[in-house]
Design a protein around this motif. Structure first.
Motif, PDB file in Angstrom:
ATOM      1  N   CYS A   1      -5.337  -3.946   0.520  1.00  0.00           N
ATOM      2  CA  CYS A   1      -6.131  -3.193   1.490  1.00  0.00           C
ATOM      3  C   CYS A   1      -6.427  -3.999   2.736  1.00  0.00           C
ATOM      4  O   CYS A   1      -6.397  -3.463   3.850  1.00  0.00           O
ATOM      5  CB  CYS A   1      -7.443  -2.762   0.860  1.00  0.00           C
TER       6      CYS A   1
ATOM      7  N   TYR B   1      -5.758  -5.157  -5.252  1.00  0.00           N
ATOM      8  CA  TYR B   1      -6.486  -4.194  -4.432  1.00  0.00           C
ATOM      9  C   TYR B   1      -6.995  -4.838  -3.151  1.00  0.00           C
ATOM     10  O   TYR B   1      -6.739  -4.348  -2.044  1.00  0.00           O
ATOM     11  CB  TYR B   1      -7.626  -3.651  -5.284  1.00  0.00           C
TER      12      TYR B   1
ATOM     13  N   TYR C   1      -4.613   3.165 -10.240  1.00  0.00           N
ATOM     14  CA  TYR C   1      -5.830   2.865  -9.490  1.00  0.00           C
ATOM     15  C   TYR C   1      -5.519   2.361  -8.092  1.00  0.00           C
ATOM     16  O   TYR C   1      -6.176   2.719  -7.120  1.00  0.00           O
ATOM     17  CB  TYR C   1      -6.669   1.816 -10.222  1.00  0.00           C
ATOM     18  N   LEU C   2      -4.490   1.500  -8.007  1.00  0.00           N
ATOM     19  CA  LEU C   2      -4.139   0.976  -6.692  1.00  0.00           C
ATOM     20  C   LEU C   2      -3.749   2.123  -5.776  1.00  0.00           C
ATOM     21  O   LEU C   2      -4.151   2.194  -4.639  1.00  0.00           O
ATOM     22  CB  LEU C   2      -3.011  -0.046  -6.810  1.00  0.00           C
TER      23      LEU C   2
ATOM     24  N   VAL D   1     -13.645   1.704 -10.097  1.00  0.00           N
ATOM     25  CA  VAL D   1     -12.790   1.473 -11.265  1.00  0.00           C
ATOM     26  C   VAL D   1     -13.602   1.526 -12.551  1.00  0.00           C
ATOM     27  O   VAL D   1     -13.199   2.154 -13.534  1.00  0.00           O
ATOM     28  CB  VAL D   1     -12.074   0.109 -11.150  1.00  0.00           C
TER      29      VAL D   1
ATOM     30  N   THR E   1      -7.072  -5.002 -11.421  1.00  0.00           N
ATOM     31  CA  THR E   1      -6.971  -4.115 -10.267  1.00  0.00           C
ATOM     32  C   THR E   1      -7.485  -4.785  -9.012  1.00  0.00           C
ATOM     33  O   THR E   1      -6.878  -4.687  -7.946  1.00  0.00           O
ATOM     34  CB  THR E   1      -7.775  -2.826 -10.505  1.00  0.00           C
ATOM     35  N   LEU E   2      -8.632  -5.466  -9.128  1.00  0.00           N
ATOM     36  CA  LEU E   2      -9.299  -5.967  -7.935  1.00  0.00           C
ATOM     37  C   LEU E   2      -8.448  -6.934  -7.122  1.00  0.00           C
ATOM     38  O   LEU E   2      -8.449  -6.891  -5.892  1.00  0.00           O
ATOM     39  CB  LEU E   2     -10.618  -6.646  -8.318  1.00  0.00           C
TER      40      LEU E   2
ATOM     41  N   LEU F   1       0.827  -1.200   0.000  1.00  0.00           N
ATOM     42  CA  LEU F   1       0.000   0.000   0.000  1.00  0.00           C
ATOM     43  C   LEU F   1       0.865   1.254   0.000  1.00  0.00           C
ATOM     44  O   LEU F   1       0.666   2.181  -0.794  1.00  0.00           O
ATOM     45  CB  LEU F   1      -0.911  -0.004   1.241  1.00  0.00           C
TER      46      LEU F   1
ATOM     47  N   GLY G   1     -14.946  -0.978  -4.812  1.00  0.00           N
ATOM     48  CA  GLY G   1     -13.810  -0.855  -5.718  1.00  0.00           C
ATOM     49  C   GLY G   1     -14.211  -1.066  -7.167  1.00  0.00           C
ATOM     50  O   GLY G   1     -13.774  -0.335  -8.064  1.00  0.00           O
TER      51      GLY G   1
ATOM     52  N   PHE H   1      -7.285   4.297  -5.210  1.00  0.00           N
ATOM     53  CA  PHE H   1      -8.486   3.751  -4.563  1.00  0.00           C
ATOM     54  C   PHE H   1      -8.177   2.922  -3.330  1.00  0.00           C
ATOM     55  O   PHE H   1      -9.046   2.686  -2.502  1.00  0.00           O
ATOM     56  CB  PHE H   1      -9.272   2.892  -5.555  1.00  0.00           C
ATOM     57  N   ALA H   2      -6.941   2.451  -3.236  1.00  0.00           N
ATOM     58  CA  ALA H   2      -6.617   1.587  -2.100  1.00  0.00           C
ATOM     59  C   ALA H   2      -6.745   2.285  -0.751  1.00  0.00           C
ATOM     60  O   ALA H   2      -7.213   1.664   0.203  1.00  0.00           O
ATOM     61  CB  ALA H   2      -5.226   0.997  -2.272  1.00  0.00           C
TER      62      ALA H   2
END
Lengths: 290, 274, 426
Positions: free
Chosen positions: B86, B82, B143-144, B204, B78-79, A17, B200, B147-148
């Motif tokens: 997270c 992600y 995106y990571l 996205v 992404t998911l 992260l 998420g 949105f993370a």
């Protein structure tokens, strides 16, 4: 778990992260503050400009328009906040149709702002759906060029944004209202409070923090999340009528190829953002003190 | 009695309000099944002879399938990281003690407010230099990063709610942190994980600024950027545009129909501060 | 525990890398025959442009079987894509660039100099069009692209609708007052006199008229500020169009409904009588001729009014041309593509299929698809002036476009419009 012992393994858990954030959030943010003082076309090396970019910003009529529009949008925050509140308060006690409404009202929220923006762009055309509807309803005097009247455009954008988040607000408020003890409402009834008085005395204070959250969200949305809807609905125009600071960043970089100047705009938007964060922190501190 | 009448008024009002919120989409669908003549003559009511030609056109001429495919690729790519990133971070922030824990958590929360467009231009140049521009991988990384944080925040909140006793019991049994995480924490966090995935996915799928800036050629482009551009320079007739909008809105609507409660939970989890 | 930690770290890393590879998507080099990537906005587009792109591909592949073409479409305008590619030093081997604006001048240094490669065909092009493809419009600085088309803007009109309005279809108005009279009659006969769409249409009309109004020297002066967009000649031009719009002679829907393709298609369906169109590519004599029938389509270069310098001229320059960015690894093959598209063979394909007017002087005129095309080509041969756009800075051009609706409706005055354009000067 012993207070004194650190779990250094934790760093492994947060490393991905932090890596993503550092590389793709913090680093770009920092470089903005450098490029904002330069003149750069993206291909050759940037040349240092000192403060002249900022002087240019202050002279720029598109910036004046952007600031004006940012203020107008900020003035819509009360409507953004209160409209869902009124509706939520009306259906705090479920009535026939509450569930129906709750389901439907989130649709604008889940739909992409791109779709919403393009859709309204089509609906608001000269002889489009909205004007036709107004005429049929006998409201001819309201028919106008919704997306061309320069004084009107930004308001249309604001209203569409409120439309998008309206259901979200209602759901949010309803969820918070559920935590208010029913006995308070009984007390208000005994005191003979009207609906409005109850709202002001019991409901609103009871969900105060949630309201604050929604207010802050309103500012964030209006200051920092307007790009998709403006890009699709009006393209910033006509002229600079729906320009906002966020849009200026994009416009200077990708239409005028002035990347240094674009970063100058970005710095301004950062300042706006920091203002919001600062205000929020102040608010939290005040709460803490109480 | 007036109470009863009041309730009826509220009911009618709330039902009408509900219909109003979806009225634009009614027009979207109705317009999409019109041909040029019926659109020019009648804007509001459905056509007497509906046609699906517009839907054919948008796939044949506008290559919507390509954009769909790209959006799906980006979403899936992404998911997976992600969710892992997270939940791992959420677990660590909530349950583990390490130096700088609080400042780092504050940092992550503060980043949630960063405006996309300010970052967009710089990320664009960064990725151009890294050779990631116009690649799906580059967009995934952006995106990571973006949105993370919010998802990590949600996971942190959730993990906080899990009693410490679980963790301590497992540690007494001699389990390593990693296995605690995988075998105990993740399964317990499933409800929130589902929410995080849905939030998420929505984020996205619906996103514009990054996908517009970072994906350039047609074969890489994702759906929202394509729609936004379609309406730009080379506009598309209103009927076809509405058909495209309907098609693009469909996946999210389906997701909403299926996962309504999760979405509402996501709203409540992020927003209620009482 | 340590083992698990290692595994965890490795897994996470692997996942990110694996995701990156899976999502992947850079350009892979293919072994064997050379593959070049070409970027333009023609390929795959509806209308004659798409057809033309396909025909060019076909013919090129037939001629050079050992070069494989990867033809990708980019959005129009494509310059942010191009810029990204140039900065990242990675992208297409050949890209299509506008020669009638400042684009070869803004980006030119990043392209391969073609002079040595084109010695055999250099004379086939008017010098001005080669200059359009060079930095600072000076061929001495190295020609960076070969002009494929000539582009400019003319007025087309529907002869049938003219006759219905009681106008002489073979002798259309050539002055502004004549235009106003014709519009009055057209409106009375129930048709939209001047078609108008959102987007580039306003600038086509305004800047295209300035092509006739301003002298060459004045146009050049625009670039450095010696001549300004607030000059009286410019103001008169803006006011003419504001007047035309406010009289209701221009389609009011054009403020919100796009030119491409809705309003253009309405002209082709006979809904408007006079329409500002292109010389090449789309909404030109070829497409309109196909839709209305060439015997029904007429051409007017520009409408004259005091104090225009010229009369009956059209502003045109090199339209588009392919260039080779210097980062390309396949420059030889890419140059072959560039040369092919601008060659006589390519030019003939243009004439036949796309209705573009080629820059190549030796194209076979007999191939032109209809006689309106001949009229247009005659205009270019005999009544050509450089376009205003060629001497307008990009930020100023953006303002000219974005503020045009405000000027047309009268929200801002002609002077304010000119001032706003001037403010955008670099």
């Amino acid at each position: 778990m012993s207070r004194n012992r650190y779990d250094y393994q934790a760093f492994l858990f947060i490393l991905p992260l932090l890596l993503m954030i550092a590389l793709f959030m913090l680093y770009p943010a920092l470089t903005t503050f450098y490029y904002g003082f330069t003149k750069w076309n993206g291909i050759s090396s940037p040349t240092w400009q000192g403060l002249s970019n900022f002087a240019r910003l202050l002279r720029d009529s598109s910036f004046h328009a952007a600031v004006r529009n940012a203020v107008i949008l900020a003035l819509y925050v009360p409507l953004w906040t209160i409209l869902p509140l009124l509706v939520a308060a009306s259906i705090r006690k479920p009535v026939v149709g509450s569930g129906f409404f709750r389901s439907l009202s989130l649709v604008p929220f889940v739909i992409s702002p791109v779709i919403l923006g393009v859709l309204f762009n089509v609906l608001l055309r000269t002889n489009g759906v909205v004007n036709t509807l107004l005429e049929r309803l006998g409201l001819r005097f309201l028919v106008t060029e919704w997306l061309v009247e320069p004084d009107l455009v930004i308001h249309v954008v604001a209203l569409v944004t409120i439309f998008k988040f309206f259901g979200f607000g209602v759901i949010l408020y309803l969820g918070a209202m559920g935590k208010i003890s029913e006995s308070l409402y009984d007390a208000a009834k005994i005191d003979g409070c009207s609906w409005l008085q109850t709202l002001r005395a019991v409901t609103a204070p009871g969900i105060r923090h949630t309201i604050e959250f929604f207010v802050v969200l309103g500012f964030i949305t209006f200051f920092a999340r307007m790009f998709p809807i403006i890009y699709t609905m009006t393209g910033g125009g006509p002229g600079y009528a729906s320009f906002v600071p966020e849009f200026g960043i994009y416009f200077q970089a990708f239409q005028n190829f002035q990347l240094g100047y674009s970063a100058t705009w970005a710095i301004f938007v950062y300042l706006l953002t920091f203002l919001i964060i600062f205000a929020q922190v102040m608010l939290m501190k005040r709460e803490g003190a109480q | 009695m007036s109470r009863g009448a009041g309730k009826v008024v509220v009911s009618i009002g709330i039902i009408l309000l509900g219909l109003l919120t979806v009225l634009p989409f009614y027009f979207m669908v109705v317009t999409s099944i019109k041909d040029t003549d019926s659109y020019l003559t009648e804007k509001l009511l459905p056509p007497s002879r509906p046609t699906f030609n517009n839907y054919v056109t948008i796939f044949a001429q506008l290559k919507l399938a390509v954009y769909f495919r790209n959006s799906i690729i980006v979403l899936v790519a992404t998911l997976v990281p992600y969710v892992l990133i997270c939940s791992a971070a959420g677990f660590a922030f909530a349950k583990l003690n390490f130096p700088l824990r609080i400042p780092l958590l504050l940092l992550v929360t503060a980043i949630m407010i960063f405006p996309q467009m300010v970052l967009g231009v710089q990320i664009y140049h960064l990725q151009a230099r890294m050779g990631l521009l116009n690649t799906h991988a580059g967009l995934v990384f952006a995106y990571l990063g973006y949105f993370a944080p919010y998802a990590a925040y949600l996971m942190t909140t959730y993990f906080r709610g899990i009693p410490r006793t679980f963790l301590e019991a497992a540690k007494i049994d001699g389990a390593g942190l990693w296995s605690i995480y995988i075998r105990i924490m993740l399964p317990m966090a499933r409800p929130m994980l589902v929410t995080v995935i849905i939030v998420g996915s929505q984020a996205v799928w619906n996103e514009l600024p990054f996908s517009l800036l970072l994906l350039r050629s047609t074969d890489k482009r994702t759906l929202m950027a394509a729609i936004a551009l379609l309406n730009g320079e080379y506009g598309v007739p209103a009927m076809e545009m509405c058909a495209a909008l309907t098609v693009v809105a469909l996946p999210i609507i389906l997701l909403y129909v299926v996962a309504q409660r999760q979405i509402q939970r996501g709203i409540l989890a992020g927003g209620i501060k009482e | 525990m340590k083992q698990e930690r290692m595994i965890a770290a490795a897994l996470t890393l692997l996942l990110m890398v694996g995701t990156g590879l899976f999502a992947g998507g850079g350009q892979e080099a293919t072994a064997g025959p050379v593959t070049i990537t070409v970027w333009d906005w023609f390929t795959g587009s509806p209308g004659s442009q798409g057809v033309l792109a396909d025909k060019l591909d076909e013919a090129f592949q037939a001629k050079y079987p050992d070069i494989k073409l990867n033809h990708e479409s980019v959005p129009h305008p494509p310059y942010d894509v191009y810029q990204a590619a140039i900065v990242g030093k990675e992208g297409a081997d050949s890209i299509l660039v506008h020669a009638n604006g400042q684009n070869f001048q803004d980006l030119g240094e990043a392209f391969v100099i073609l002079d040595d490669f084109i010695k055999d065909m250099r004379d086939q092009f008017p010098l001005a069009t080669l200059a359009d493809c060079s930095p600072e419009r000076d061929v001495g600085k190295g020609i960076r692209g070969l002009p494929m088309t000539v582009q400019g803007w003319v007025w087309y009109y529907n002869k049938q609708l003219f006759k219905q309005a009681g106008l002489n279809a073979e002798n259309p108005p050539t002055t502004w007052n004549g235009l106003l009279e014709a519009c009055a009659k057209l409106e009375a006969s129930g048709t939209i006199p001047v078609g108008f769409g959102k987007g580039i249409h306003a600038e086509m009309m305004i800047a295209g008229t300035l092509d006739q109004v301003l002298s060459d020297q004045e146009k050049r002066g625009l670039l450095n500020g010696a001549f300004k967009f607030t000059d009286r000649k410019c103001l008169v031009t803006y006011e003419k169009f504001a007047d035309l719009f406010q009289k209701g002679y221009m389609d009011p829907e054009g403020l919100t409904v796009p030119l491409l393709r809705e309003k253009g298609e309405e002209f082709m369906a006979g809904k408007s009588a006079i329409f500002r169109g292109f010389i090449s590519d789309i909404f030109n004599w070829f497409e309109f001729g196909q839709a209305l029938g060439p015997e029904n389509l007429g051409v007017i270069p520009n409408f004259y009014f005091e104090p225009s310098t010229h009369r009956g001229v059209v502003g045109a320059a090199g339209g588009v041309g392919y260039a080779v960015p210097s980062y390309s690894d396949h420059q030889d093959a890419a140059v072959k593509w560039v040369k092919f598209t601008a060659s006589i063979e390519g030019a003939n394909l243009l004439l036949k299929n796309g209705g573009a007017v080629p820059a190549n002087k030796e194209a076979d005129r007999s191939l032109v698809a209809n006689e309106v095309g001949v009229d247009v080509m005659d205009l270019i041969a005999n009544n050509l002036v450089p376009p205003t756009k060629a001497f307008t800075q990009t930020p100023q051009w953006n303002v000219l476009r974005s503020h045009a609706p405000l000027m047309l409706t009268g929200e801002i005055s002609a002077r304010e419009y000119g001032e706003e354009i001037e403010k955008a000067r670099e």
